[in-house]
Write an enzyme that holds these catalytic residues in place. Structure first.
Site, PDB file in Angstrom:
ATOM      1  N   GLY A  35     139.003 -56.957 -35.277  1.00 55.95           N
ATOM      2  CA  GLY A  35     140.299 -57.603 -35.055  1.00 55.95           C
ATOM      3  C   GLY A  35     141.218 -56.743 -34.222  1.00 55.95           C
ATOM      4  O   GLY A  35     140.778 -55.756 -33.631  1.00 55.95           O
ATOM      5  N   ASN A  36     142.470 -57.135 -34.151  1.00 56.39           N
ATOM      6  CA  ASN A  36     143.444 -56.350 -33.400  1.00 56.39           C
ATOM      7  C   ASN A  36     144.777 -56.382 -34.135  1.00 56.39           C
ATOM      8  O   ASN A  36     144.924 -57.043 -35.157  1.00 56.39           O
ATOM      9  CB  ASN A  36     143.560 -56.866 -31.961  1.00 56.39           C
ATOM     10  CG  ASN A  36     144.036 -58.298 -31.923  1.00 56.39           C
ATOM     11  OD1 ASN A  36     145.176 -58.596 -32.259  1.00 56.39           O
ATOM     12  ND2 ASN A  36     143.137 -59.202 -31.553  1.00 56.39           N
ATOM     13  N   ARG A  37     145.749 -55.666 -33.578  1.00 56.55           N
ATOM     14  CA  ARG A  37     146.984 -55.442 -34.323  1.00 56.55           C
ATOM     15  C   ARG A  37     148.103 -56.415 -33.961  1.00 56.55           C
ATOM     16  O   ARG A  37     149.253 -56.157 -34.265  1.00 56.55           O
ATOM     17  CB  ARG A  37     147.455 -54.006 -34.092  1.00 56.55           C
ATOM     18  CG  ARG A  37     146.513 -53.007 -34.743  1.00 56.55           C
ATOM     19  CD  ARG A  37     146.764 -51.596 -34.280  1.00 56.55           C
ATOM     20  NE  ARG A  37     148.145 -51.185 -34.443  1.00 56.55           N
ATOM     21  CZ  ARG A  37     148.646 -50.059 -33.959  1.00 56.55           C
ATOM     22  NH1 ARG A  37     147.871 -49.244 -33.274  1.00 56.55           N
ATOM     23  NH2 ARG A  37     149.902 -49.759 -34.147  1.00 56.55           N
TER      24      ARG A  37
END
Ligand code: CTP
Length: 400
Positions: free
Chosen positions: A208-210
């Protein structure tokens, strides 16, 4: 400076109790609020409550304090009128210009922006009479917020709930900040993607990412306040639904592609603010991946995800559809942005510099919006909503 003057109209529905929270938010954020309930609204919440919370006198009729000519003065001096909840009856009266109490008189004399937050049973909302009244009010420049979907007064659920008062407040704030009566995105359908996709490895793990989704939500909220019908494709966000916005939750890039393509079919503009994973694991393990004693981990094999922005830009669902991308860059921000704009084929690219503490999850943003026509619009460091307003200004200029 004088406090902005807001008229809170309350008509007779059970959601009247929720208007107390809207009133609190308005007064606590420095607005001078005059509550104008209908006689039916007082069956749900009494005049004493409205008066105590607003610090202003409350009346439903034009016959109180006649020497002050309240049926004209209240509307004339308002900077914003918001009617929450707006019943089917109130929408009908407003659409037809009836003036049989203080609130309906106020609606006729107000020259400021007007926001209606309808709440009623699904059947009443969907009835052609109500829909025509809503269309009339929108055509005349009012912002009519789409009701939320959920539990209604009885045991039934459906479309017709009053949106969260905190989100109605956000719409009021945006409308007041713009200070113009004409919502320039009225009659338009816009699609916004937000959040960050998650690409599952197994039932418990993902890549995932932030991205928090806040910029996309700010875009959705401001578009709704400017009168647009908004579809928000939200990937893994934990934010309240913006008022009047149709939220489509998704998980992965592939799901986001499907939802965006579907919504874009009749959209006037698409803004891809989501952080979409470029790659996903080539395989999904149906059971949890276990570590094996004494063994090194298997290398992770990735495959490319579809590039949604490039795809919708190359193959526009409608002629004249305006497409906006976002780019998060760490170095050579402008040069990389220009190259990306050309590669993706969109009309506008919002480029911002990211780093450990910049942009992700914060309330502020700083960016440059690059246009395919060579334009360059810097947006100074400020709230994500200010950037959102600039994006919609540029989109509105380009919409046919
Ligand atoms: N985007 C998309 N589909 C993808 C990846 C990105 O629609 N599979 C969109 C994003 O929503 C954003 C824009 O493309 O609007 C820019 O994404 P970014 O990942 O920064 O661009 P990339 O082409 O992946 O470039 P980079 O080499 O910097 O990763």
């Amino acid at each position: 400076m004088d406090k902005p003057k807001v008229v809170l109209g309350v008509s007779g529905g059970i959601a009247a109790y929720k208007a107390c929270e809207l009133l609190r938010r308005l007064t606590e954020s420095g607005h001078d609020v005059r509550v104008v309930p209908t006689a039916s609204a007082l069956h749900f919440v009494g005049a004493a409550t409205w008066s105590a919370l607003s610090g202003n006198p409350v009346s439903t009729e034009v016959w109180d304090a006649v020497h002050e000519v309240p049926h004209v003065r209240i509307g004339q001096h308002a900077d914003l009128v918001v009617v929450a909840p707006a019943t089917a009856d109130m929408l009908a009266k407003a659409a037809h210009g009836l003036a049989d109490d203080l609130l309906t008189n106020t609606l006729l004399t107000a020259r400021c922006p007007v926001v209606f937050a309808p709440a009623m049973h699904t059947e009443m909302w969907e009835h052609p009479a109500t829909q025509e009244n809503v269309a009339t009010l929108r055509r005349r420049g009012a912002v009519v917020i789409e009701p939320a979907v959920g539990r209604l007064t009885g045991v039934d659920t459906g479309k017709g709930r009053l949106p969260d008062p905190a989100e109605i407040f956000e719409i009021c704030r945006r409308v007041l900040a713009r200070g113009v009566r004409e919502p320039d995105l009225a009659g338009r359908h816009v699609v916004v993607s937000a959040g960050g996709t998650r690409e599952p490895l197994d039932p418990v793990r993902f890549l995932g990412n932030r991205s928090s989704g806040k910029q996309g939500y700010a875009l959705a909220r401001t578009a709704a306040a400017r009168g647009a019908r908004v579809t928000l494709v939200a990937a893994n966000t934990h934010l309240p639904d913006p008022a009047g916005v149709d939220v489509v939750p998704v998980g992965t890039a592939v799901q986001m592609r499907e939802a965006v393509l579907k919504a874009a079919a009749d959209a006037d503009a698409v803004v891809m603010a989501a952080a979409v994973a470029d790659f996903r694991p080539s395989e999904y393990a149906a059971g949890k991946i276990k570590k094996k004693d004494g063994q090194e981990p298997e290398p992770l094999v990735l495959v490319r995800n579809p590039d949604i922005l490039a795809e919708i830009s190359a193959d526009r669902a409608r002629a004249g559809q305006v497409i906006v991308g976002f780019a998060a860059e760490t170095d050579d921000v402008l040069a990389n942005g220009r190259a990306k704009l050309a590669r993706k084929g969109c009309d506008l690219l919002v480029v911002n510099e990211v780093g450990e503490r910049k942009t992700f999850g914060s309330e502020e943003n700083e960016a440059v919006v690059l246009g395919a026509d060579g334009s360059e619009t810097p947006v100074p460091y400020g709230p994500k909503e200010a950037l959102a307003e600039t994006v919609w200004d540029l989109v509105a200029d380009r919409m046919s």
